[in-house]
Design a protein around this motif. Structure first.
Motif, short mmCIF file in Angstrom:
data_model
loop_
_atom_site.label_atom_id
_atom_site.label_comp_id
_atom_site.label_asym_id
_atom_site.label_seq_id
_atom_site.Cartn_x
_atom_site.Cartn_y
_atom_site.Cartn_z
N GLN A 95 0.79 -0.96 -0.26
CA GLN A 95 -0.04 0.14 0.02
C GLN A 95 0.62 0.73 0.08
O GLN A 95 0.30 2.27 0.21
CB GLN A 95 -0.61 0.26 1.24
CG GLN A 95 -1.50 -0.94 1.16
CD GLN A 95 -3.34 -0.27 1.94
OE1 GLN A 95 -3.74 0.20 1.40
NE2 GLN A 95 -3.77 -1.75 2.80
N LEU A 96 1.97 1.45 -0.16
CA LEU A 96 3.36 2.18 -0.24
C LEU A 96 3.77 2.26 -1.35
O LEU A 96 5.11 1.61 -1.72
CB LEU A 96 3.90 2.27 1.25
CG LEU A 96 3.42 2.03 2.75
CD1 LEU A 96 4.99 1.75 3.63
CD2 LEU A 96 2.39 2.75 2.57
N ASP B 159 10.56 0.09 11.80
CA ASP B 159 10.82 0.71 9.91
C ASP B 159 9.41 0.84 9.27
O ASP B 159 9.50 1.63 8.56
CB ASP B 159 12.02 0.10 9.68
CG ASP B 159 13.00 0.41 10.78
OD1 ASP B 159 13.41 1.10 10.44
OD2 ASP B 159 13.74 -0.87 10.07
N LEU B 160 8.76 -0.01 9.64
CA LEU B 160 7.54 0.15 8.68
C LEU B 160 6.21 1.43 8.54
O LEU B 160 6.42 1.65 7.82
CB LEU B 160 6.70 -1.34 9.14
CG LEU B 160 5.45 -1.35 8.01
CD1 LEU B 160 4.97 -0.85 6.71
CD2 LEU B 160 4.38 -2.72 8.95
N VAL B 161 6.51 1.27 10.20
CA VAL B 161 5.71 2.77 10.99
C VAL B 161 6.42 3.63 10.27
O VAL B 161 5.99 4.54 9.53
CB VAL B 161 5.53 2.62 12.23
CG1 VAL B 161 4.62 4.76 12.68
CG2 VAL B 161 4.94 2.38 13.08
N ARG B 162 8.33 3.84 9.90
CA ARG B 162 8.12 4.97 9.79
C ARG B 162 8.70 5.28 7.88
O ARG B 162 7.91 6.41 7.71
CB ARG B 162 9.88 5.07 9.73
CG ARG B 162 10.67 4.62 10.67
CD ARG B 162 12.08 5.42 10.96
NE ARG B 162 12.16 5.26 12.41
CZ ARG B 162 12.92 4.30 13.31
NH1 ARG B 162 13.00 2.36 12.88
NH2 ARG B 162 12.79 4.02 14.52
N GLU B 163 8.13 3.94 7.35
CA GLU B 163 7.79 4.06 6.10
C GLU B 163 6.26 4.56 5.83
O GLU B 163 6.13 5.64 5.14
CB GLU B 163 7.89 3.16 5.01
CG GLU B 163 8.89 2.57 4.55
CD GLU B 163 9.40 1.39 3.65
OE1 GLU B 163 8.34 1.68 2.88
OE2 GLU B 163 9.94 0.61 3.60
N TYR B 164 5.16 4.26 6.55
CA TYR B 164 3.65 4.72 7.10
C TYR B 164 3.62 5.90 6.74
O TYR B 164 3.33 6.86 5.69
CB TYR B 164 3.55 3.89 7.30
CG TYR B 164 1.57 3.98 8.04
CD1 TYR B 164 0.53 3.19 7.14
CD2 TYR B 164 1.50 4.83 8.97
CE1 TYR B 164 -0.31 3.49 7.15
CE2 TYR B 164 -0.25 5.19 8.84
CZ TYR B 164 -1.41 4.65 8.41
OH TYR B 164 -2.67 4.17 8.40
N LEU B 165 4.21 6.18 7.62
CA LEU B 165 4.16 7.95 8.22
C LEU B 165 5.04 8.19 7.18
O LEU B 165 4.90 9.99 7.27
CB LEU B 165 4.63 8.13 9.27
CG LEU B 165 4.52 7.68 10.42
CD1 LEU B 165 5.14 7.92 12.04
CD2 LEU B 165 2.49 8.24 10.57
N ALA B 166 5.99 8.41 6.60
CA ALA B 166 6.83 9.15 5.30
C ALA B 166 5.78 9.47 4.23
O ALA B 166 5.89 10.21 3.73
CB ALA B 166 7.99 8.97 5.07
#
Length: 528
Positions: free
Chosen positions: A212-213, A317-324
């Protein structure tokens, strides 16, 4: 498309622009102190308006809360308690009141007042309906994506109060509605934009952690954000040229997932620079919560059965990608907001326009290790950004409680429009004039599932939350409850409902009182 107008009256003084995003947290804007993203245009709007730092939804799901904003009524009153049903055709809306008073009215972008893309979100009941509404067949199919394959359906003159309707129905890199037809006219390839909302959707780049990213295979000029911006500006220009008062509902489908920032907006933020929420590792809060929330935590993104299924992760790291990726989309729409506001300034209408910025609900964003939203009572999904900029009032910042349910009553009050019966929200106009004013002592939040669906999944079907000052109390229909002191514990990591806190009884009584106060007595009432 533009419909016929039924009245010609003396033009009122103020135009209205509502800027509404989808799944946008209250703390995901620069003016809220978030230094990880740049939102100069929203920050400028906030600097000239009244910022409501304590604004909450009536329901943390798209259709129920959008219908609440339209009607000024709780979901249990207007009937849209979940994403599987459409707002009744004859529902009174504040936009209808503006239209009757002589405003031109337009809905550009996401509507979701009809179930369209989400009509499969609950299983149909194999029984006769509880109410035979008597509407003609097809009344609630105007947002069905398949009706826009070749040309748009014919809209009525009055679509919940809007005489001009141009829809962007889908999310991520998938297009439908008027947006699809517009994009194809502007050079989009059908196979790039009519795509599944799955890992098979085409992408120029995609995250290894979650499908989804991704970056969709078309330029940013074709994205829903640009569609909303261009069509909103054209509507306002047409009204200005005709010297007609206008109401524009500019509804951006982003930053709702999938997070598919196109072109130059993709990867503007390096995930390594993003801070994860301080509550990310907290799991103790679930000790006394219903089992389904712990099940959500164990449902990783790779285990999702549908793209909207809420999920959890222990991967920072997934959360960081999600927020970015979320920040990428927000910066894109901020740029679009700036273009609309610049156009209004160019037309000389800034001093004649009330502007509202808000979202239909928030997002978990990694809080307590959870992502997305869905039958969840935590602050990230319940609290929303809200700014009301009235050029006749001084700017400011207010800690006073406010609700999505108050937007319609406030706009009618500020613009001198006669309200309709059954309104359960209150006008925030006194707070717009004075940030120290208090017009409500609590906000009630509803959240419901179909009873049969919840039973099939072994979970409660109803929860209610009340926010009173610093206290936030949630109770499920099976008796589970949570209580937080938001002043002392803004991250909601210390549940007080199971610590013999003396505020628990007061919260229970407040919730009961609020439920009685919000019982509807307007539906079916006789009118003169």
């Amino acid at each position: 498309m533009r419909a016929r107008r039924s009245t010609d009256v003396t033009p009122p003084a103020m135009n209205v622009l509502v800027l509404i995003t989808d799944q946008h947290r209250a703390d995901h804007v620069g003016y809220a102190g978030n230094e990880a993203l740049s939102t100069p245009n929203l920050d400028h709007l906030a600097a000239r308006g009244m910022v409501f730092d304590n604004a909450w939804v009536a329901n943390p799901v798209c259709m129920p809360n959008r219908s609440t904003i339209m009607t000024g009524r709780m979901p249990s009153a207007h009937g849209v308690t979940f994403n599987d049903r459409s707002l009744e055709w004859g529902a009174a809306t504040h936009v209808r009141q503006f239209r009757r008073a002589g405003w031109r009215t337009a809905l550009i972008g996401k509507s979701h007042l009809q179930h369209g893309m989400s009509r499969g979100s609950a299983h149909p009941v194999d029984l006769d309906p509880a109410v035979d509404h008597g509407y003609a067949a097809g009344w609630d199919t105007l947002e069905h994506p398949e009706r826009y394959v070749a040309e748009p359906p014919c809209f009525p003159d009055d679509f919940y109060g809007f005489d001009t309707v141009e829809l962007s129905i889908d999310h991520g890199g998938r297009m439908s509605g008027h947006h699809l037809l517009w994009a194809l006219e502007h050079g989009a390839r059908y196979e790039d934009v009519v795509v599944p909302l799955t890992a098979e959707s085409p992408a120029l780049q995609r995250s290894d952690r979650w499908w989804q990213l991704y970056q969709p295979p078309y330029p940013d000029e074709l994205h829903s954000t640009n569609f909303v911006v261009e069509r909103t500006i054209e509507f306002i220009e047409s009204c200005a040229a005709a010297d007609q008062p206008w109401y524009a509902w500019a509804s951006f489908p982003d930053p709702h997932h999938p997070m598919a920032a196109p072109g130059r907006w993709y990867r503007r933020h390096d995930p390594v620079d993003i801070e994860i929420p301080s509550s990310f590792g907290d799991r103790a809060v679930f000790d006394h919560a219903p089992q389904y929330l712990r099940d959500t935590l164990r449902t990783t993104p790779r285990m999702q059965t549908r793209y909207v299924t809420p999920c959890g992760t222990d991967d920072p790291d997934l959360v960081r990608e999600y927020l970015a990726a979320t920040y990428d989309l927000i910066e894109f729409l901020d740029d679009g907001v700036g273009r609309i506001l610049e156009a209004i300034e160019r037309m000389g209408q800034t001093d004649d326009t009330v502007v509202v910025f808000t979202s239909d609900h928030g997002d978990l964003g990694g809080d307590h290790g959870m992502l997305l939203k869905g039958f969840n009572p935590f602050r990230g999904v319940l609290q929303v950004p809200m700014v009301i900029a009235d050029p006749r009032r001084l700017p400011g910042r207010s800690p006073s409680l406010a609700g999505s349910i108050d937007i319609g009553p406030t706009l009618m009050d500020l613009c001198g429009v006669r309200p309709h019966d059954g309104i359960q929200g209150v006008s925030l106009a006194p707070v717009v004039a004075d940030p120290a004013r208090v017009v409500r002592d609590h906000v009630l939040v509803e959240d419901d599932l179909r009873r049969s669906d919840a039973a099939r999944r072994g979970m409660p079907h109803r929860l209610r939350t009340i926010v009173t000052g610093a206290a936030k109390y949630t109770r499920w229909c099976d008796g589970h409850e949570l209580l937080f002191d938001l002043a002392a514990d803004p991250d909601e990591t210390a549940d007080l409902a199971h610590r013999a806190d003396p505020r628990l009884d007061a919260a229970r009584v407040a919730l009961l009182d609020s439920l009685m106060a919000h019982t509807d007595d307007a539906r079916g009432a006789p009118v003169s």
